[in-house]
Scaffold this motif. Structure first.
Motif, PDB file in Angstrom:
ATOM      1  N   ILE A  89      20.455  27.036 -55.546  1.00 60.73           N
ATOM      2  CA  ILE A  89      22.089  26.773 -55.365  1.00 60.73           C
ATOM      3  C   ILE A  89      22.702  27.050 -56.327  1.00 60.73           C
ATOM      4  O   ILE A  89      22.597  26.086 -57.700  1.00 60.73           O
ATOM      5  N   PHE A  90      23.845  27.629 -56.886  1.00 61.61           N
ATOM      6  CA  PHE A  90      24.999  28.288 -57.426  1.00 61.61           C
ATOM      7  C   PHE A  90      26.272  27.584 -57.388  1.00 61.61           C
ATOM      8  O   PHE A  90      26.680  26.629 -56.721  1.00 61.61           O
ATOM      9  N   GLN A  91      26.855  27.231 -59.089  1.00 58.23           N
ATOM     10  CA  GLN A  91      27.963  26.268 -58.997  1.00 58.23           C
ATOM     11  C   GLN A  91      29.232  27.289 -58.462  1.00 58.23           C
ATOM     12  O   GLN A  91      30.262  26.430 -57.165  1.00 58.23           O
ATOM     13  N   ASN A  92      29.226  29.251 -58.090  1.00 60.04           N
ATOM     14  CA  ASN A  92      30.080  29.584 -57.326  1.00 60.04           C
ATOM     15  C   ASN A  92      29.870  29.451 -55.875  1.00 60.04           C
ATOM     16  O   ASN A  92      30.370  30.489 -55.490  1.00 60.04           O
ATOM     17  N   PHE A  93      28.767  28.784 -55.050  1.00 59.54           N
ATOM     18  CA  PHE A  93      28.313  29.331 -53.926  1.00 59.54           C
ATOM     19  C   PHE A  93      27.874  30.304 -53.343  1.00 59.54           C
ATOM     20  O   PHE A  93      26.655  30.773 -53.473  1.00 59.54           O
ATOM     21  N   ASN A  94      28.166  31.565 -54.037  1.00 62.78           N
ATOM     22  CA  ASN A  94      27.661  33.037 -54.174  1.00 62.78           C
ATOM     23  C   ASN A  94      27.370  33.477 -52.656  1.00 62.78           C
ATOM     24  O   ASN A  94      26.394  33.813 -52.140  1.00 62.78           O
ATOM     25  N   LEU A  95      28.392  33.056 -52.141  1.00 69.81           N
ATOM     26  CA  LEU A  95      28.411  33.647 -50.655  1.00 69.81           C
ATOM     27  C   LEU A  95      28.872  35.220 -50.167  1.00 69.81           C
ATOM     28  O   LEU A  95      29.820  35.550 -50.999  1.00 69.81           O
ATOM     29  N   PHE A  96      28.318  35.807 -49.305  1.00 71.33           N
ATOM     30  CA  PHE A  96      29.257  37.514 -48.662  1.00 71.33           C
ATOM     31  C   PHE A  96      30.006  36.671 -47.505  1.00 71.33           C
ATOM     32  O   PHE A  96      30.296  36.212 -47.019  1.00 71.33           O
ATOM     33  N   SER A  97      30.904  37.422 -48.529  1.00 75.44           N
ATOM     34  CA  SER A  97      32.668  36.769 -48.293  1.00 75.44           C
ATOM     35  C   SER A  97      32.713  37.994 -46.746  1.00 75.44           C
ATOM     36  O   SER A  97      33.626  37.554 -45.926  1.00 75.44           O
ATOM     37  N   SER A  98      31.890  39.020 -46.375  1.00 73.46           N
ATOM     38  CA  SER A  98      31.690  39.761 -45.018  1.00 73.46           C
ATOM     39  C   SER A  98      31.100  40.077 -44.063  1.00 73.46           C
ATOM     40  O   SER A  98      31.096  39.634 -43.217  1.00 73.46           O
ATOM     41  N   ARG A  99      30.200  37.903 -44.848  1.00 76.88           N
ATOM     42  CA  ARG A  99      29.588  37.861 -43.513  1.00 76.88           C
ATOM     43  C   ARG A  99      29.859  35.878 -42.865  1.00 76.88           C
ATOM     44  O   ARG A  99      30.543  35.251 -44.090  1.00 76.88           O
ATOM     45  N   ASN A 100      29.696  35.242 -41.963  1.00 77.29           N
ATOM     46  CA  ASN A 100      30.148  34.585 -41.661  1.00 77.29           C
ATOM     47  C   ASN A 100      28.392  33.489 -41.891  1.00 77.29           C
ATOM     48  O   ASN A 100      28.119  34.005 -42.248  1.00 77.29           O
ATOM     49  N   ALA A 101      29.171  31.742 -41.603  1.00 75.66           N
ATOM     50  CA  ALA A 101      28.194  31.191 -42.149  1.00 75.66           C
ATOM     51  C   ALA A 101      26.581  31.018 -41.911  1.00 75.66           C
ATOM     52  O   ALA A 101      25.597  30.955 -42.737  1.00 75.66           O
ATOM     53  N   GLU A 102      26.350  31.202 -40.820  1.00 73.79           N
ATOM     54  CA  GLU A 102      25.453  32.065 -40.288  1.00 73.79           C
ATOM     55  C   GLU A 102      24.483  32.675 -40.313  1.00 73.79           C
ATOM     56  O   GLU A 102      23.218  32.893 -40.931  1.00 73.79           O
ATOM     57  N   GLN A 103      25.250  33.899 -40.712  1.00 71.09           N
ATOM     58  CA  GLN A 103      24.697  35.619 -41.291  1.00 71.09           C
ATOM     59  C   GLN A 103      24.327  35.006 -42.692  1.00 71.09           C
ATOM     60  O   GLN A 103      23.546  36.097 -42.912  1.00 71.09           O
ATOM     61  N   ASN A 104      25.208  34.300 -43.257  1.00 72.58           N
ATOM     62  CA  ASN A 104      24.517  33.749 -44.834  1.00 72.58           C
ATOM     63  C   ASN A 104      23.506  33.346 -45.053  1.00 72.58           C
ATOM     64  O   ASN A 104      23.171  33.727 -46.287  1.00 72.58           O
ATOM     65  N   ILE A 105      23.350  32.148 -44.230  1.00 70.12           N
ATOM     66  CA  ILE A 105      21.979  31.440 -44.135  1.00 70.12           C
ATOM     67  C   ILE A 105      20.692  33.004 -43.885  1.00 70.12           C
ATOM     68  O   ILE A 105      19.596  32.203 -44.864  1.00 70.12           O
ATOM     69  N   GLU A 110      16.170  38.277 -43.455  1.00 70.77           N
ATOM     70  CA  GLU A 110      16.548  39.720 -43.691  1.00 70.77           C
ATOM     71  C   GLU A 110      15.323  40.350 -43.559  1.00 70.77           C
ATOM     72  O   GLU A 110      14.489  41.168 -43.248  1.00 70.77           O
ATOM     73  N   ILE A 111      16.031  39.761 -45.470  1.00 68.52           N
ATOM     74  CA  ILE A 111      15.184  40.776 -45.968  1.00 68.52           C
ATOM     75  C   ILE A 111      13.736  40.639 -46.784  1.00 68.52           C
ATOM     76  O   ILE A 111      13.267  41.427 -47.343  1.00 68.52           O
ATOM     77  N   CYS A 112      12.983  39.234 -45.653  1.00 71.25           N
ATOM     78  CA  CYS A 112      11.455  38.725 -45.410  1.00 71.25           C
ATOM     79  C   CYS A 112      11.367  39.789 -44.788  1.00 71.25           C
ATOM     80  O   CYS A 112      10.324  39.116 -44.170  1.00 71.25           O
ATOM     81  N   GLY A 113      12.293  40.534 -43.760  1.00 69.61           N
ATOM     82  CA  GLY A 113      11.012  40.978 -42.492  1.00 69.61           C
ATOM     83  C   GLY A 113      10.806  40.169 -41.600  1.00 69.61           C
ATOM     84  O   GLY A 113       9.893  39.992 -40.383  1.00 69.61           O
ATOM     85  N   VAL A 114      11.509  38.601 -41.278  1.00 72.39           N
ATOM     86  CA  VAL A 114      10.998  37.710 -40.010  1.00 72.39           C
ATOM     87  C   VAL A 114      11.647  38.382 -38.920  1.00 72.39           C
ATOM     88  O   VAL A 114      12.998  38.507 -38.635  1.00 72.39           O
ATOM     89  N   SER A 115      11.838  37.873 -38.112  1.00 71.59           N
ATOM     90  CA  SER A 115      11.720  38.087 -36.749  1.00 71.59           C
ATOM     91  C   SER A 115      12.923  37.478 -36.015  1.00 71.59           C
ATOM     92  O   SER A 115      13.467  36.187 -37.194  1.00 71.59           O
ATOM     93  N   ARG A 116      14.196  38.659 -35.291  1.00 69.43           N
ATOM     94  CA  ARG A 116      15.455  37.920 -35.032  1.00 69.43           C
ATOM     95  C   ARG A 116      15.241  36.730 -34.638  1.00 69.43           C
ATOM     96  O   ARG A 116      15.999  35.493 -34.867  1.00 69.43           O
ATOM     97  N   GLN A 117      14.105  35.975 -33.418  1.00 66.31           N
ATOM     98  CA  GLN A 117      13.784  35.158 -32.737  1.00 66.31           C
ATOM     99  C   GLN A 117      13.972  34.121 -33.539  1.00 66.31           C
ATOM    100  O   GLN A 117      14.895  33.064 -34.069  1.00 66.31           O
ATOM    101  N   LYS A 118      12.994  34.555 -34.762  1.00 74.48           N
ATOM    102  CA  LYS A 118      12.932  33.377 -35.946  1.00 74.48           C
ATOM    103  C   LYS A 118      13.802  32.693 -36.298  1.00 74.48           C
ATOM    104  O   LYS A 118      14.078  31.668 -36.771  1.00 74.48           O
ATOM    105  N   ILE A 119      14.640  34.166 -37.003  1.00 77.86           N
ATOM    106  CA  ILE A 119      15.649  33.952 -37.765  1.00 77.86           C
ATOM    107  C   ILE A 119      16.750  32.997 -36.901  1.00 77.86           C
ATOM    108  O   ILE A 119      17.512  31.875 -37.506  1.00 77.86           O
ATOM    109  N   LYS A 120      17.536  33.080 -35.473  1.00 79.79           N
ATOM    110  CA  LYS A 120      18.033  32.697 -35.032  1.00 79.79           C
ATOM    111  C   LYS A 120      17.740  31.153 -35.372  1.00 79.79           C
ATOM    112  O   LYS A 120      18.508  30.427 -35.289  1.00 79.79           O
ATOM    113  N   GLU A 121      16.351  30.742 -34.834  1.00 77.94           N
ATOM    114  CA  GLU A 121      16.279  29.769 -34.596  1.00 77.94           C
ATOM    115  C   GLU A 121      15.928  28.562 -36.202  1.00 77.94           C
ATOM    116  O   GLU A 121      16.867  27.500 -36.339  1.00 77.94           O
ATOM    117  N   ARG A 122      15.421  29.060 -37.189  1.00 80.22           N
ATOM    118  CA  ARG A 122      15.411  28.615 -38.151  1.00 80.22           C
ATOM    119  C   ARG A 122      16.907  28.488 -38.931  1.00 80.22           C
ATOM    120  O   ARG A 122      17.197  27.260 -39.151  1.00 80.22           O
TER     121      ARG A 122
END
Length: 338
Positions: A89-105, A110-122
């Motif tokens: 966790i960083f001081q200035n958040f380091n979030l992607f401005s092009s993504r919404n809250a759930e997309q940032n999470i 995504e880069i670890c290759g987790v399935s869409r369904q598991k990403i949605k649930e998590r």
């Protein structure tokens, strides 16, 4: 997960050709399943230290162990896999401005290759955990500072890390929001049995969140221990300075008073435990027939124990200061000249 550092070193060469050593032979044991604070002034080396511990940078010397396994020598896929078990966790958040809250999470999964369904649930689970279920689709620009940090915390937890690193995670937040974020981190630590390493320059963050603390100065550890022990019986001048800032008076008045021309008889008095409520100063006045003025002061609770600091001016007591200091020390009150 326990973290152990052995003689860790890091050196940089500045553009001017000057050698700087922000981490200079640090050895440290960070216990598992707790919140460990590392505090220091700006430039003390604490942020470099956390980048080394979290494997974002490679040390020039020394060793790093996670639960007895050496990790500083990892490379390639082994290093990548180990980094995925860490959250940051960083001081200035380091979030992607092009993504919404759930997309940032979702991004770390995504880069670890987790399935869409598991990403949605998590993602849904984490939004509930940080109290933002109703802001899943919100653009980053529509979130407050506290909400952005909650999203950043959720993102850091996405891949179920063993260790959570917080680098000045509350420095950009107001006091009320800071309190809520610290409460959230404490709750998460207990629920997930995480080892949390918290880098900060704010002693109140250490007081309110950590079980242990290490004080860093000029690339070295100058004091370490349980938080209540460090607050109750500070050993280093730097630790005492941190304590003065949160107990004596508000920051603005503290800075102004510190800049004022010193009287020869201005001192800090440190009280702890039962001494906070004892009549030591009344006894001092009666025994030595003296007068003094209080410049500022405060009492706080640290791990359920009271700690107090007074800034006082013993005007006209120059010839009796040795006796006054001896009396206070004998009665359990630590005294330090301004």
């Amino acid at each position: 997960m326990e973290i152990q550092l052995k003689n860790l070193k890091k050196t940089y060469l500045t553009p001017e050709g000057k050698t700087v050593t922000p981490v200079n032979g640090i050895s440290l044991s960070i216990p598992s399943n707790g919140i460990f604070g590392i505090i220091g002034k700006s430039g003390a080396g604490k942020s470099t230290l956390v980048r080394l511990i979290s494997l974002l940078e490679k040390a020039d010397g020394g060793e790093i162990y996670y639960d007895g396994k050496r990790v500083d020598c990892l490379s390639g896929s082994e290093l990548i896999n180990q980094r995925r078990k860490l959250g940051m966790i960083f001081q200035n958040f380091n979030l992607f401005s092009s993504r919404n809250a759930e997309q940032n999470i979702a991004y770390p999964m995504e880069i670890c290759g987790v399935s869409r369904q598991k990403i949605k649930e998590r993602t849904k689970e984490l939004l509930e955990l940080v109290g933002l279920s109703d802001r899943a689709k919100s653009p980053v620009s529509q979130l407050s500072g506290g909400q952005k940090q909650r999203v950043a915390i959720a993102r850091a937890l996405a891949n179920n890390p063993d260790i959570l690193f917080c680098d000045e995670a509350t420095s950009a937040l107001d006091p009320q929001t800071t309190c809520s974020i610290l409460n959230l981190i404490r709750e998460i630590q207990k629920k997930m049995n995480l080892t949390v390493v918290m880098i900060t320059h704010q002693m109140e963050v250490v007081r309110d969140a950590c079980s242990h603390v290490a004080v860093v100065d000029e690339g070295k550890i100058i004091e370490i221990g349980k938080v209540e022990e460090v607050f109750l019986k500070p050993k280093s001048p730097l630790t005492m300075e941190f304590l003065k800032r949160i107990t004596v008076m508000d920051e603005e008045n503290f800075v102004q008073w510190s800049r004022d021309k010193n009287s020869e008889n201005e001192y800090y008095l440190f009280f702890h435990d039962e001494k906070v409520d004892s009549p030591v100063l009344s006894q001092l006045v009666k025994q030595f027939q003296i007068e003094f003025s209080v410049k500022g002061g405060g009492i706080q609770s640290v791990q359920g124990k009271k700690v107090g600091v007074l800034a006082v001016d013993f005007a006209g007591c120059r010839d009796r200061m040795d006796s006054i200091i001896s009396f206070l020390n004998e009665n359990g009150v630590k005294i330090e000249k301004k």
